[in-house]
Structures are given as structure tokens and as C-alpha cells.
Design a protein around this motif. Sequence first.
Motif, mmCIF file in Angstrom:
data_model
loop_
_atom_site.group_PDB
_atom_site.id
_atom_site.type_symbol
_atom_site.label_atom_id
_atom_site.label_comp_id
_atom_site.label_asym_id
_atom_site.label_seq_id
_atom_site.Cartn_x
_atom_site.Cartn_y
_atom_site.Cartn_z
ATOM 1 N N GLY A 197 7.496 -25.221 31.165
ATOM 2 C CA GLY A 197 6.913 -24.269 30.245
ATOM 3 C C GLY A 197 7.584 -22.908 30.278
ATOM 4 O O GLY A 197 7.349 -22.064 29.432
ATOM 5 N N GLY A 198 8.424 -22.668 31.246
ATOM 6 C CA GLY A 198 9.151 -21.419 31.418
ATOM 7 C C GLY A 198 10.145 -21.614 32.540
ATOM 8 O O GLY A 198 10.351 -22.733 33.007
ATOM 9 N N THR A 199 10.750 -20.534 32.986
ATOM 10 C CA THR A 199 11.666 -20.624 34.125
ATOM 11 C C THR A 199 11.011 -19.998 35.348
ATOM 12 O O THR A 199 10.020 -19.276 35.246
ATOM 13 N N GLN A 202 -1.714 -18.590 47.750
ATOM 14 C CA GLN A 202 -1.987 -17.877 46.506
ATOM 15 C C GLN A 202 -1.402 -18.714 45.382
ATOM 16 O O GLN A 202 -0.266 -19.178 45.468
ATOM 17 N N SER A 203 -2.171 -18.925 44.338
ATOM 18 C CA SER A 203 -1.719 -19.740 43.204
ATOM 19 C C SER A 203 -0.449 -19.168 42.601
ATOM 20 O O SER A 203 -0.266 -17.956 42.528
ATOM 21 N N PHE A 204 0.436 -20.067 42.161
ATOM 22 C CA PHE A 204 1.655 -19.678 41.471
ATOM 23 C C PHE A 204 1.379 -19.689 39.973
ATOM 24 O O PHE A 204 0.947 -20.703 39.422
ATOM 25 N N ASN A 205 1.601 -18.557 39.320
ATOM 26 C CA ASN A 205 1.408 -18.420 37.875
ATOM 27 C C ASN A 205 2.464 -17.489 37.327
ATOM 28 O O ASN A 205 3.138 -16.794 38.072
ATOM 29 N N GLY A 206 2.550 -17.465 36.006
ATOM 30 C CA GLY A 206 3.499 -16.555 35.393
ATOM 31 C C GLY A 206 3.632 -16.775 33.911
ATOM 32 O O GLY A 206 2.972 -17.639 33.321
ATOM 33 N N VAL A 207 4.519 -16.018 33.313
ATOM 34 C CA VAL A 207 4.739 -16.007 31.873
ATOM 35 C C VAL A 207 5.238 -17.369 31.395
ATOM 36 O O VAL A 207 6.300 -17.831 31.804
#
Length: 135
Positions: free
Chosen positions: A114-116, A52-57
Motif C-alpha cells: 500500500g506504500g513504501t 508499538q504498532s507500525f503505521n504510516g502514509v
Amino acid sequence: MISEAQINSFTRWEKAILSYIDFSTNSTINTINVYSAPQGYYIKTVFGRNIQSFNGVGIVSYGIAIGKTGSPTFFQNLTSVISGITGSVNITTTNSFVNFATSTNITATAICSGGTLNGATQGEYIIYIEIAKLP
């Protein structure tokens, strides 16, 4: 002479399923232990793939490497897992390893930009480990 049945009894596959929660931390990098190969076991093959692709804020890139304690990319270099599901994996180079003195911790390291890592909201990754008990 050793029979094929005896040879196969020495080798086994282990699997670790990791999610974005396992790597979650207020940093852009995190290394976790995923498996401890017993003392004297031969680590034959280690590779991983995202399911499953890793994505987030705010996350622009997200990668996972597989290694051992002190060498985070020993088995697999940093591989992007931010888009798409890995349908096939080419195992071009596999570092085999055996430690006769102590167990060997196999690690997974996640790195994002781009984020943590605690900004991730989805992602799953499987690590396959082939080990053999030496006679």
C-alpha cells in the motif's frame, strides 16, 4: 560434572530494539542486520514482538520476519505488526544454529504493501536472541 552455575555462565540473552526508522527505504521490502553471533556460538532461541504498532502514509500491511543471512524467515516467519501490541509470543518452532567457521548475522526483514517503508511514521519491535558459548 558441570554445575548449574557453570551451565548458566555459557548462556546469555541479547536484545535488539528496532523502530520504523531502521527499516525506512523507498521500497516495500528491506532486510537489515540486527546482531552478529560470534563464531562457534550456538543460537538457541530467536523471537520478536512488536511493542508499538507500525503505521504510516498509505501503508495497508506491514510485517517483520527474523532470519539469518540468505534465509530471511529462518527463525520467525513474517508476522503482522500493523495493529496491536504483542502481549505474548508462542515459540512453537525454533531453528537452532551454530556456525563453527564464521560469525552468523541475524537479520530482520520488513515487508509492507500500500506504500513504501519510508512512509511509516511509527512502530517499534524487539528481537530477543538466546546464545550459548560452547565449551
